[in-house]
Design an enzyme around this catalytic site. Structure first.
Site, PDB file in Angstrom:
ATOM      1  N   GLY A 137     -32.973 -44.880  -0.333  1.00 22.96           N
ATOM      2  CA  GLY A 137     -33.931 -45.199  -1.654  1.00 22.96           C
ATOM      3  C   GLY A 137     -34.247 -46.651  -1.768  1.00 22.96           C
ATOM      4  N   LYS A 177     -28.124 -34.131   1.423  1.00 24.56           N
ATOM      5  CA  LYS A 177     -28.837 -35.356   0.977  1.00 24.56           C
ATOM      6  C   LYS A 177     -29.385 -34.745  -0.356  1.00 24.56           C
ATOM      7  CE  LYS A 177     -32.459 -38.500   2.211  1.00 24.56           C
ATOM      8  NZ  LYS A 177     -33.553 -38.294   0.913  1.00 24.56           N
ATOM      9  N   GLN A 222     -31.911 -30.908   9.384  1.00 25.59           N
ATOM     10  CA  GLN A 222     -32.120 -30.995   7.965  1.00 25.59           C
ATOM     11  C   GLN A 222     -32.662 -29.535   7.831  1.00 25.59           C
ATOM     12  OE1 GLN A 222     -34.590 -32.996   4.880  1.00 25.59           O
ATOM     13  NE2 GLN A 222     -32.531 -33.771   4.099  1.00 25.59           N
ATOM     14  N   GLY A 255     -35.331 -45.177   5.269  1.00 23.42           N
ATOM     15  CA  GLY A 255     -36.423 -44.042   5.596  1.00 23.42           C
ATOM     16  C   GLY A 255     -37.894 -44.700   6.031  1.00 23.42           C
ATOM     17  N   CYS A 308     -36.070 -32.952  -1.895  1.00 23.72           N
ATOM     18  CA  CYS A 308     -37.365 -33.179  -1.726  1.00 23.72           C
ATOM     19  C   CYS A 308     -38.083 -32.647  -2.905  1.00 23.72           C
ATOM     20  CB  CYS A 308     -37.730 -32.378  -0.294  1.00 23.72           C
ATOM     21  SG  CYS A 308     -39.739 -32.222  -0.055  1.00 23.72           S
TER      22      CYS A 308
END
Length: 336
Positions: free
Chosen positions: A214, A141, A72, A236, A102
């Site tokens: 999420g 993302k 990433q 995550g 982010c």
């Protein structure tokens, strides 16, 4: 160069472990790969300038056993991102992913991360430059929006513009990011999740491969989203804190490829890797910090965590620390 085709990666992306700063380093990924042969793994975010000017082996080096693994990248300069992607491809990464999600202050000041949801044309330009530079897939993302944006308008516009540049695979964090007034930690919990909107995007863009991210904590949830038509699920924190619950059954339940491996087996298979790391001058806690949650919810888990936390930081700590901790959770151990 990567030996994974886009078709291969779409299959692996049915379940992926999200990129997480300070967590999904090479040791974490090696551990996770032992637990699932198929899940797609992501690095921590690395900025394009760091790739261009930093210690590349430290930032980008990984064990081939981690594959398929995606790098990433963070950034907003098309030329920098293209060169960083070129370097990533040369290191053998299977995919390059652009961070548009982010919410941290540092990321905002650098004009990348979630703030890029406000500039889909720039994201498209960045992705186009990366796609032209490499033969491996370029993915994104993103969030569903930021601040006062209306996600129902912003997300489809973002997907349309960026996919128009050639991106066909997205991981969508189904939560708006608040760039003012909330910390990155608060941004993981406070804005409401809108799973329905992501599901609507799959109906609207059936040709795109969409993974949902999420607040997803279990394989039951993952299977439910896949059953509703989404192409993938990205997990995550649960994959990190309770990896056995998420990853040990993933190959059987998500990929239809049963494997008989236990958390105890995983510890034993980590030992040669750990010995190699120690012999190269590494420290034990750099690996064992990722293993604390392996026995979450099992008898002896608390003693396992305590034994590693108390002893792995010692300068002379070796694999004996791990083996001693394992006695608390082995099949012969008594319940706490």
């Amino acid at each position: 160069m990567s030996s994974f085709s886009e078709t291969d990666l779409r299959g692996h992306a049915r379940l992926s472990v999200a990129p997480m700063m300070d967590w999904t380093d090479r040791h974490c990924r090696y551990l996770h790969r032992l637990m699932s042969r198929h899940a797609l793994l992501y690095t921590e975010m690395v900025t394009a300038p760091a790739v261009l000017h930093g210690d590349r082996d430290r930032l980008l080096g990984f064990d081939p056993a981690e594959q398929p693994v995606a790098l990433q990248l963070g950034g907003s300069d098309p030329a920098q991102l293209a060169e960083a992607a070129r370097i990533a491809a040369a290191y053998g990464y299977a995919e390059v992913n652009l961070n548009c999600g982010c919410p941290s202050d540092r990321v905002q000041s650098g004009r990348f991360g979630a703030v890029l949801m406000e500039e889909p044309a720039l994201v498209a330009e960045c992705c186009s430059a990366m796609i032209a530079a490499v033969d491996i897939p370029v993915t994104v993302k993103c969030r569903i929006g930021v601040d006062e944006q209306d996600p129902a308008q912003v997300l489809p516009d973002f997907l349309e513009k960026v996919s128009g540049a050639g991106v066909s695979r997205f991981a969508v964090h189904a939560r708006k990011a608040w760039l003012q007034g909330l910390s990155p930690k608060e941004n993981r919990d406070i804005p409401p999740l809108d799973y329905d909107l992501v599901l609507q995007m799959k109906d609207r863009f059936p040709h795109l491969h969409l993974s949902i991210n999420g607040g997803i904590a279990t394989l039951d949830q993952a299977e439910a989203f896949l059953a509703q038509g989404l192409d993938g699920v990205m997990i995550g924190r649960a994959a990190y804190h309770t990896p056995s619950d998420v990853l040990l059954e993933a190959d059987a339940r998500i990929f239809g490829n049963p494997a008989t491996i236990t958390a105890e087996d995983v510890v034993h298979r980590m030992l040669p890797y750990t010995e190699s790391h120690l012999s190269a001058g590494g420290r034990l806690h750099q690996i064992t910090r990722h293993m604390l949650g392996l026995f979450h919810g099992k008898p002896g888990a608390r003693k396992w965590r305590w034994a590693l936390s108390e002893n792995a930081h010692r300068e002379d700590a070796g694999i004996d620390v791990v083996l001693n901790a394992l006695t608390h959770v082995s099949s012969l151990a008594v319940a706490e």
